[in-house]
Structures are given as C-alpha cells and as structure tokens.
Scaffold this motif. Structure first.
Motif: not given
Ligand SMILES: [Zn+2]
Lengths: 187, 109
Positions: B64-66, B68-70
């Motif tokens: 989920x990192x990308x 969430x960052x975006x």
C-alpha cells in the motif's frame, strides 16, 4: 534497469518532471525507490510498522523538498538522507512516547524475517547481531547501520547527521565495543 | 602475556578490523601470540560479516505504500477541490436567493 548510470539518468528525467509538479513522474520515482527506502528504514528502526511509517513520511517529505533538490548528489542518496533523518526523529519520539522495550521490537522483526529454511550458522549470527543492534542506543545503531550495513563513508554520515567526522568515528568506535559486548551476551 | 598490552590491543582492534587501521609492531606481535585478543579480533570480524549480510536481506515495502504516499500528496488538491465545491454551492445558493428575490420583487399581475 540494472545499469546504475541508466537508472540515474532516468531518475534525473523524472526528478525534473516532478519538480515542475508532475505527480505521475514522482509516482514513478516512489515506485522505483520504495523498497530501498523501506529496507533502510527497517534496518535503522528494527521494526516493520515503524519502518513503513518512516518510509511513507520520507517519501512525502521528498516531494515537498523537491524544489530544494539541486541535484548535487544522486536522487537516491538525497532520498536516503531524508529517510535517515525521519527514522532518527521517529525513533527518538517513539522512545519518549512509549516504554516498549527495544528487545520487544527486535522480536517482532525476528519472528517475521527468520524462517526455518534460514537456519544455520550464518542465520544464527545474523539473528544475534540483530538482537544486539536492537539493544544499542538509537544513535549508535544509526551509525553502525549506516557505516557497516549500508557502507556509507564517515563523511557522508557526518554530513547527514550534522556531526563532525571525528565525532562520527569516536561514536562508531564506542558502538563497536558495545556491540561486541552485547554479541557475547547473546551467545 | 601482558595484561596492559591486551587492554591496549583491544582498544585498537575495532578500528583495525572495521577501519583497516594498521597495528603497531608491538601490538601486531602481541596479537600473534595472545589467544584472548585473537578471539576478540575474530568476534569483530564475524560482527563485520554479519552486519554486511544484513544489507542483502531485502525487505519489500508494504503493497500500500505507493498509493498511500500519492494520496497524501494529493491532500491539498483534494482540499482545493472541496473548497471549490463549497464556493460553487455558495454561488448556486446566492443565485437561487437572487432569483427568488427577483421573483418576489416581480410585480404581480
Ligand atoms: Zn591479548
């Protein structure tokens, strides 16, 4: 993309686009560096949950700081520096906020990352060094991870942490002695 | 074996193993004969190997990192959009009031 030169050129192109507000270009950068950033965060913090938070915050900070990125170093180097600073701040906050011991944090990573297939002497030594690292004060851990795990120079470490090169060397020396003592205890 | 020399050697061992700093001739000679200091040097060497090996233990970022960052980057935009919606609603409302007012003002008959 195995060639580091090709990778850096691609980064440069994406950074230029992202600097002018192209979020899709920035998303590309996030995609290609996320695992490295997360890996560094996990080695610095010893905790998966905290590492995910650190990685997220570092990447968001990178976006905000992108206008100040002059391209003196590789984008990845710059990004890792931000990650180190975020990890450093978060670890200090976490230490202040909760009484949860570092051993406990270490156990979480341990349980996640060591499978039976990894048994053997090397894995055993890695397990012991991880436990020993978890018991080092956060500042010493940061130095050891950056120098001995990541392979940074004393100069790069000093720059990133805002300390002198000689201070970095002295602290690292102390950390090595302490780590050796801890390693003996975990035998 | 001189205990004093042991203590001295053990102080310089980390820099010797990790930093490649050379030992003095006397320290070198001591290390060649003292099993205790040799064991210490061996511990530092295995420490070094183990630490290096930690780097190769790749850890994949959570899936989920990308996203969430975006999503976090998009926050101000979303706020702007929300702001625009509110402004549009206000416009519509004032227009409605104006129309309603005009209707009321319209002479009957
Ligand atoms: Zn000795």
């Amino acid at each position: 993309m195995a060639d580091p030169q090709v990778e850096q050129n691609e980064d440069r192109r994406l950074v230029a686009a992202a600097r002018s507000g192209d979020t899709a270009a920035f998303e590309e950068l996030v995609r290609s560096h996320q695992h490295e950033v997360y890996g560094l965060a996990i080695r610095l913090t010893g905790n998966r949950e905290l590492a995910a938070d650190v990685a997220q915050e570092a990447l968001v900070r990178a976006w905000k700081a992108l206008p100040n990125f002059r391209g003196d170093s590789a984008f990845s180097t710059w990004l890792y520096r931000i990650t180190v600073n975020v990890a450093w701040t978060r670890k200090r906050q976490a230490a202040r906020r909760s009484a949860r011991s570092l051993d406990e944090i270490g156990d979480i990573v341990e349980a996640d990352s060591i499978g039976p297939e990894q048994a053997g002497e090397a894995a055993d030594l890695r397990g012991r060094i991880r436990r020993a690292l978890d018991q080092l004060p956060a500042g010493q851990r940061t130095l050891v991870v950056l120098k001995d795990v990541e392979g940074w120079t004393h100069g790069e470490i000093a720059d990133t942490l805002g300390i002198s090169v000689s201070a970095a060397k002295v602290r690292l020396h102390r950390a090595h002695m302490k780590l050796r003592t801890l390693l003996k205890e975990h035998r | 074996m001189s205990r004093l020399r042991c203590r001295k050697v053990r102080l310089v061992l980390p820099a010797h193993v990790f930093g490649g700093r050379s030992l003095s001739r006397r320290d070198e000679a001591h290390l060649g004969q003292c099993l205790v200091c040799q064991a210490d040097a061996a511990t530092y060497r295995s420490m070094q190997t183990a630490l290096r090996s930690l780097h190769d233990e790749g850890a994949d970022a959570p899936p989920w990192l990308v996203e969430k960052v975006m999503a976090t980057l998009g926050l101000p935009e979303r706020r702007q959009r929300k702001g625009a919606l509110v402004a549009a609603a206000v416009l519509v409302a004032s227009a409605a009031v104006a129309v309603w007012g005009r209707r009321r003002l319209r002479p009957v008959g």
